[in-house]
Design a protein around this motif. Structure first.
Motif, PDB file in Angstrom:
ATOM      1  N   UNK A   1       0.835  -1.184   0.000  1.00  0.00           N
ATOM      2  CA  UNK A   1       0.000   0.000   0.000  1.00  0.00           C
ATOM      3  C   UNK A   1       0.881   1.250   0.000  1.00  0.00           C
ATOM      4  N   UNK A   2       0.922   1.959  -1.114  1.00  0.00           N
ATOM      5  CA  UNK A   2       1.810   3.123  -1.213  1.00  0.00           C
ATOM      6  C   UNK A   2       1.356   4.246  -0.279  1.00  0.00           C
ATOM      7  N   UNK A   3       2.311   5.048   0.135  1.00  0.00           N
ATOM      8  CA  UNK A   3       2.009   6.258   0.899  1.00  0.00           C
ATOM      9  C   UNK A   3       1.607   7.333  -0.099  1.00  0.00           C
ATOM     10  N   UNK A   4       0.619   8.128   0.296  1.00  0.00           N
ATOM     11  CA  UNK A   4       0.197   9.240  -0.550  1.00  0.00           C
ATOM     12  C   UNK A   4       0.262  10.510   0.299  1.00  0.00           C
ATOM     13  N   UNK A   5       0.793  11.561  -0.274  1.00  0.00           N
ATOM     14  CA  UNK A   5       0.925  12.810   0.479  1.00  0.00           C
ATOM     15  C   UNK A   5      -0.345  13.638   0.348  1.00  0.00           C
ATOM     16  N   UNK A   6      -0.742  14.228   1.451  1.00  0.00           N
ATOM     17  CA  UNK A   6      -1.851  15.183   1.415  1.00  0.00           C
ATOM     18  C   UNK A   6      -1.268  16.562   1.713  1.00  0.00           C
ATOM     19  N   UNK A   7      -1.294  17.422   0.698  1.00  0.00           N
ATOM     20  CA  UNK A   7      -0.625  18.723   0.809  1.00  0.00           C
ATOM     21  C   UNK A   7      -1.633  19.839   0.584  1.00  0.00           C
ATOM     22  N   UNK A   8      -1.903  20.617   1.605  1.00  0.00           N
ATOM     23  CA  UNK A   8      -2.923  21.667   1.483  1.00  0.00           C
ATOM     24  C   UNK A   8      -2.462  22.802   0.570  1.00  0.00           C
TER      25      UNK A   8
ATOM     26  N   UNK B   1       9.745  16.714   5.088  1.00  0.00           N
ATOM     27  CA  UNK B   1      10.364  17.310   6.265  1.00  0.00           C
ATOM     28  C   UNK B   1       9.550  16.867   7.475  1.00  0.00           C
ATOM     29  N   UNK B   2      10.199  16.111   8.332  1.00  0.00           N
ATOM     30  CA  UNK B   2       9.485  15.526   9.473  1.00  0.00           C
ATOM     31  C   UNK B   2       8.872  16.599  10.368  1.00  0.00           C
ATOM     32  N   UNK B   3       9.537  17.754  10.442  1.00  0.00           N
ATOM     33  CA  UNK B   3       9.047  18.817  11.329  1.00  0.00           C
ATOM     34  C   UNK B   3       7.760  19.453  10.820  1.00  0.00           C
ATOM     35  N   UNK B   4       7.485  19.227   9.590  1.00  0.00           N
ATOM     36  CA  UNK B   4       6.309  19.819   8.973  1.00  0.00           C
ATOM     37  C   UNK B   4       5.197  18.774   8.817  1.00  0.00           C
ATOM     38  N   UNK B   5       5.452  17.570   9.374  1.00  0.00           N
ATOM     39  CA  UNK B   5       4.579  16.434   9.092  1.00  0.00           C
ATOM     40  C   UNK B   5       3.588  16.224  10.231  1.00  0.00           C
ATOM     41  N   UNK B   6       2.350  16.069   9.903  1.00  0.00           N
ATOM     42  CA  UNK B   6       1.337  15.727  10.902  1.00  0.00           C
ATOM     43  C   UNK B   6       1.312  14.209  11.061  1.00  0.00           C
ATOM     44  N   UNK B   7       1.419  13.780  12.300  1.00  0.00           N
ATOM     45  CA  UNK B   7       1.592  12.336  12.528  1.00  0.00           C
ATOM     46  C   UNK B   7       0.486  11.750  13.377  1.00  0.00           C
TER      47      UNK B   7
ATOM     48  N   UNK C   1       1.824   1.838  14.072  1.00  0.00           N
ATOM     49  CA  UNK C   1       3.007   1.492  13.317  1.00  0.00           C
ATOM     50  C   UNK C   1       3.113   2.302  12.036  1.00  0.00           C
ATOM     51  N   UNK C   2       1.960   2.836  11.582  1.00  0.00           N
ATOM     52  CA  UNK C   2       2.025   3.675  10.384  1.00  0.00           C
ATOM     53  C   UNK C   2       2.835   4.941  10.671  1.00  0.00           C
ATOM     54  N   UNK C   3       2.654   5.452  11.897  1.00  0.00           N
ATOM     55  CA  UNK C   3       3.447   6.602  12.319  1.00  0.00           C
ATOM     56  C   UNK C   3       4.933   6.256  12.261  1.00  0.00           C
ATOM     57  N   UNK C   4       5.290   5.066  12.787  1.00  0.00           N
ATOM     58  CA  UNK C   4       6.702   4.677  12.768  1.00  0.00           C
ATOM     59  C   UNK C   4       7.214   4.569  11.340  1.00  0.00           C
ATOM     60  N   UNK C   5       6.350   4.063  10.463  1.00  0.00           N
ATOM     61  CA  UNK C   5       6.733   3.949   9.059  1.00  0.00           C
ATOM     62  C   UNK C   5       7.051   5.305   8.473  1.00  0.00           C
ATOM     63  N   UNK C   6       6.185   6.281   8.746  1.00  0.00           N
ATOM     64  CA  UNK C   6       6.396   7.628   8.212  1.00  0.00           C
ATOM     65  C   UNK C   6       7.694   8.222   8.756  1.00  0.00           C
ATOM     66  N   UNK C   7       7.907   8.030  10.073  1.00  0.00           N
ATOM     67  CA  UNK C   7       9.127   8.560  10.682  1.00  0.00           C
ATOM     68  C   UNK C   7      10.356   7.921  10.032  1.00  0.00           C
ATOM     69  N   UNK C   8      10.307   6.600   9.856  1.00  0.00           N
ATOM     70  CA  UNK C   8      11.427   5.920   9.199  1.00  0.00           C
ATOM     71  C   UNK C   8      11.676   6.479   7.813  1.00  0.00           C
ATOM     72  N   UNK C   9      10.593   6.689   7.104  1.00  0.00           N
ATOM     73  CA  UNK C   9      10.688   7.192   5.736  1.00  0.00           C
ATOM     74  C   UNK C   9      11.392   8.542   5.705  1.00  0.00           C
TER      75      UNK C   9
ATOM     76  N   UNK D   1      -3.882  24.401   7.576  1.00  0.00           N
ATOM     77  CA  UNK D   1      -2.563  24.982   7.312  1.00  0.00           C
ATOM     78  C   UNK D   1      -1.520  24.638   8.356  1.00  0.00           C
ATOM     79  N   UNK D   2      -1.747  23.527   9.092  1.00  0.00           N
ATOM     80  CA  UNK D   2      -0.800  23.171  10.151  1.00  0.00           C
ATOM     81  C   UNK D   2       0.305  22.237   9.667  1.00  0.00           C
ATOM     82  N   UNK D   3       0.352  21.967   8.389  1.00  0.00           N
ATOM     83  CA  UNK D   3       1.403  21.106   7.832  1.00  0.00           C
ATOM     84  C   UNK D   3       0.818  20.148   6.820  1.00  0.00           C
ATOM     85  N   UNK D   4       1.640  19.236   6.349  1.00  0.00           N
ATOM     86  CA  UNK D   4       1.161  18.208   5.420  1.00  0.00           C
ATOM     87  C   UNK D   4       1.082  16.880   6.167  1.00  0.00           C
TER      88      UNK D   4
END
Lengths: 315, 315
Positions: free
Chosen positions: B163-170, B187-193, B199-207, B236-239
């Motif tokens: 299942x691919x990750x898809x970005x949601x960018x406002x 950019x992890x600092x701009x990422x809503x988690x 474990x999906x959160x961990x996946x995103x962080x790893x990515x 507008x709090x991030x992607x």
DNA sequence: TTTTTTTATAAGAAAAATCAATCGGTCGTT
DNA sequence: AACGACCGATTGATTTTTCTTATAAAAAAA
């Protein structure tokens, strides 16, 4: 479902007969019949086809028997775990030994072993490799000593020692003057062999065949013991090959007829065999270390070439 | 020794309490106490250290419990064998599913499955990966669906889909104009988690970490559901990143904010997990084939790069 | 100390496993 | 066909085991 019921099923499957199975399991035949019926009712299947004589397993029955053997083995291991914890090495232990190893190896370690582990009730049986394999699979032997490699699915091999072949060449023989003989000197037609069924015989045949190919397999003379072979050789009926440990027992007057092979000498690998379920592993390990200890003094050869003990399909 | 006794031992070992274990096994507490005492007497050891509160296993006890689990598993398999023979697929089946897979996958195959196998009583629980692993090991779950690879000793993995990750960018985001984004854009600092534990959160962080290394792990914002994440992004709090199947449910008006990755797209591997003892394998296989059937229509991606779901030890 | 929780023990009831005796079917033999 | 041997199933009594209720004892919590 109880472990007892599974044991009953195994007994009937092995004996193909309720009455005999009942004797083996030390209960009466009705007990056995009823317990097996109960299990069949519970599972709502038939394990045995009672219409066949002798009794047969149904399709599903043979699958259940396989799994039952599994379960009973795993259950037996509980006792093993407890024994190990207590440092107790004892109980009945059934060991199979092939005929060509029995008389030489056994006297070397037996006294040693029973002194060290007096609580083990060793039951040793002399058996051909084929029977050994069957009984290991059925759990009627705890371990065995035989020539390897056999590479069997359910049986593990732990090499004990490598025993070189030694040629016995009587005075009037063509090769008598050759000091260190080689495999290429050997002629199967001139070789005195053990009877069929001995794996040492198969080893010798394999060895000679690496040299030449014989279509005609009518061997000159065969016998059941090495002693007879030596005597036949003395009578000028040919030469023979002996496993190294056997040559230690030969009369001094005959020792001069022993000819060692040029290195790497052909040899058989003698191993401790046991079922992959590794039941009674403490005893097996005790046995192995005892044998390894006594054998170290007797066999120091290193550079050997292992000859397969498996009979080759001819024609 | 009986299978029942072993089951009692397992129950006490798991609950660390005779009374609770008795309830779980549907007998009274004295029954349990006596049977366990009988087994301890027979083996002449103590399985439990009753002086400790809560009750503990002795050394030998924990070895026996391990083996008992083995035996009980193997015994349960007899019923499996019979079911398989009868072509019967049914009975209770406990399935664990991680939260980020549950809402999207379940509706896709559940109706399909219960129609096809009406005799299976499916009990589905939403659980974090950690709990799933525990319960699979203890036999309280028959199978589970989670992100892999986990590479665990006693648990087998059978991939279901990628299942691919898809970005949601406002709209107002810096990356909004980029059509096909890449991992290096993240950019992890701009990422809503998602909250910790997913474990999906961990996946995103790893990515994101494959890209840069962050010492400071104070993330901006976290939430328990993807829906909230999307809403936060709209504010507008991030992607944020979503698993592909979740993007199918998004409002049409928001679909334009979805950005797929350049191939090979990062993806998570979603697998069916089950204990290596392979109990109830027919049902597991039925489940797998049903899911594989429905997923084929939904996910056609091929060129993906699998992101590990395992949390990395930080600092 | 008192109360609560938890495991062990005792005694009786229920369930089961086992046995001896016997039945009924299938062979092979005469 | 009749007989006897063999073999598994059945029956009914007996013993053994398992389980439950009731209660005691010990430890932990209040």
């Amino acid at each position: 479902m109880t472990i007892t019921q599974l044991k009953y099923v195994l007994a009937v499957a092995e004996n193909q007969n309720f009455t005999k199975a009942a004797e083996k399991t030390f209960v009466t035949q009705p007990t056995l019949s009823m317990q097996i019926q109960k299990l069949e009712d519970e599972l709502d299947i038939l394990i045995f086809d009672r219409s066949k004589k002798p009794i047969e397993l149904t399709d599903i029955g043979s699958k259940i028997v396989t799994q039952a053997r599994n379960i009973v083995n795993e259950a037996n291991r509980i006792a093993d775990i407890v024994d190990q914890q207590k440092g107790f090495i004892g109980g009945e232990f059934k060991l199979g030994v092939i005929p060509t190893v029995m008389p030489t190896l056994l006297p070397m370690f037996l006294r040693n072993f029973i002194n060290k582990y007096p609580k083990v009730k060793l039951k040793i049986e002399e058996l051909p490799t084929e029977t050994i394999i069957e009984r290991l699979n059925e759990g009627h032997l705890d371990a065995a000593i035989a020539a390897t490699p056999l590479q069997l699915e359910n049986i593990k091999e732990r090499p004990l020692y490598y025993e070189p072949f030694v040629a016995y060449i009587p005075e009037n023989h063509a090769l008598h003057t050759v000091q260190k003989i080689t495999v290429s000197d050997l002629d199967l037609n001139d070789m005195l062999l053990l009877e069929d069924g001995h794996c040492f015989r198969d080893g010798v045949v394999n060895l000679c065949k690496t040299n030449r190919n014989y279509e005609d397999e009518t061997f000159s003379l065969e016998s059941g013991s090495f002693e007879t072979l030596v005597r036949l050789a003395n009578e000028g009926l040919g030469m023979t090959l002996l496993p190294y440990l056997h040559t230690l027992d030969i009369k001094d007057s005959e020792k001069k007829y022993l000819h060692h092979f040029k290195e790497p000498a052909p040899a058989r690998e003698v191993s401790l065999l046991y079922h992959k379920s590794e039941l009674k592993m403490q005893i097996i390990e005790a046995l192995r270390s005892t044998i390894a200890g006594v054998i170290k003094g007797a066999i120091t050869f290193q550079n050997v070439e292992i000859i397969s003990p498996l009979p080759q399909k001819s024609r």
